[in-house]
Design an enzyme around this catalytic site. Sequence first.
Site, PDB file in Angstrom:
ATOM      1  N   GLN A  59       7.778  -1.516 -11.004  1.00 20.53           N
ATOM      2  CA  GLN A  59       7.320  -0.302 -11.724  1.00 20.53           C
ATOM      3  C   GLN A  59       6.028  -0.689 -12.757  1.00 20.53           C
ATOM      4  OE1 GLN A  59       9.533   3.298 -11.408  1.00 20.53           O
ATOM      5  NE2 GLN A  59       9.432   3.441 -13.572  1.00 20.53           N
ATOM      6  N   ASP A 111      -3.435 -10.782   0.586  1.00 16.61           N
ATOM      7  CA  ASP A 111      -3.217  -9.134   0.658  1.00 16.61           C
ATOM      8  C   ASP A 111      -4.410  -8.551   0.324  1.00 16.61           C
ATOM      9  OD1 ASP A 111      -1.949  -6.912   1.327  1.00 16.61           O
ATOM     10  OD2 ASP A 111      -0.795  -6.960  -0.615  1.00 16.61           O
TER      11      ASP A 111
END
Length: 554
Positions: free
Chosen positions: A136, A285
Amino acid sequence: MKINYKNIKRYKEILHILIKYGFGFAVEKLNMDHVAYKIPITKPNEELQYMTTGERIRKAFEELGPTYVKLGQILSTRNDIFDQDIIDELSKLRDNVEEFSTDIAKEIFVSETKLNIEDVFKEFNEVPIAAASIGQVYEAKLYSGEDVIIKIQRPNIERTIKADLEILQSGASILNDIVKENETNFEKILEEFKVQLLRELDYNFEAINAMKFYEIFKDSEEVYIPKIYSEYTTKKVLVMEKIIGVKLSDISKIKKFGWDTDNISKIGVKALFKQVFECGFFHADPHPGNIFVLNSNCISYIDFGMIGIVDKKTFSSLNNIVLAAVQKNADKIIFLLEDMGITKTTVDKDALKLDLLYLLHYYYDVPLDKISLSDILNEIFMFFRKYNIAMPTELTTLAKTVITLEGTARELNPNFTVYSIGQEFIRYYYNNRLNPKALFDSSKDSIEDIYLDLKTIPKQLRVILKNIEKNNIKIHIDDIKAPKLEEQLSDLTTNISLSLVLASLVVGSSLIIASPNIEQSVWIRYLALAGFLVSFVLGLTLVITIFKAKYRRK
């Protein structure tokens, strides 16, 4: 398939979701100690009949949780295994998870760093700005005035992921049954996935990657890498400089600021080639959400959890294949693929060469502004799947990165063409391969290799000679099945046996006929005639057998 009963609850969840999305046949193959039979078979949702296989796989992965989302994201780079429709769906996989309590996040921070939030941060926004499958993200400000982002790992996520990995590894052979026409080793792929995912569970790994990228681009004015605060970074906590900019995915906002999208796309291409050619180490990525635009002349990467590495030998082979393709030299390309050890010994070389020539001629005279690099790479992947050519993982990762880059560049600049990538490739090739320093380094490496060979060969010869002297050399010959050869040998043996019997009967009967005692007994005469009669039958049988064998071979 045997199961670990400490994961029995998770097994049932996985099987239930597989059944839900129409993969009951996979559940049947799993047959995990009859656990599948304890799960009620529900009627599939009517929406399933309108979904493609790729959509059902994506939805199942999303529902299965973080491990499978990550697996899907990694498999989306494997165009050499799956068809494009499945790749497209797997590429849509994004973390879609619920937030966990900020109080728990604070407890993890304190437990990991041994520091209180209030002692480290002047300001701390308790509302997370993102909730990913593994961690998170929060915003904060240090007492020194620097804006930072904090990634805090989810509680118990490591235990969940390790349980899923255990299940995946025990059922890896099922994937081989599902994709029967492909000789891919899914056990090996899952082992690579395991290594990648366990690295992502350690934020120290991401921090090290970020620091490496910082070193690569520290003198660049076009690429900015955020600073890592290593004093606050642990396995489950990562503190990194906050990037103030516009996500590359927000094209409308970039255009609203009046930034030069053509120049931004060129910077992206140059940045990738710098990573690949100069370092053999690249951001694996680079989707638009992981790149920020700071202005017309500068971009910034974030999220360094996935990286790609290309070793010198593989990269050299790739360069040679590209040059052979430019020369339309199919034989050289096949030789280079064999030298890399990625082609099967059973491959039909004539068919391979014919298809390769077609591929080369199809794209050779097409104007560069009409060519899509992603189309070419997807065509190559289809070609590799057809001939079961096992493309190295690092090259599939690089190809996926290039496809993503081209797609992003075309969104930024609709006039972007493969010519831009080609120009940059040629520039970096000549700068990094054909400049005096590169040639000197290459010659130096070659001389060192020759020196090592010359140094080790005498030692290897001594070992071989000693083993021969001690009679320790064993030659192992694999059993090669040759049905036609076995059949021919069988026919030959039969014919020789019949010929020997025939010759014996003819010679024996002739001796009896020539014997002076033949007139003394009628039975001796009958025996001689019987011998000739049997010889005639055997001779006829032998002729028929020979003709039948020739007919079969035709």
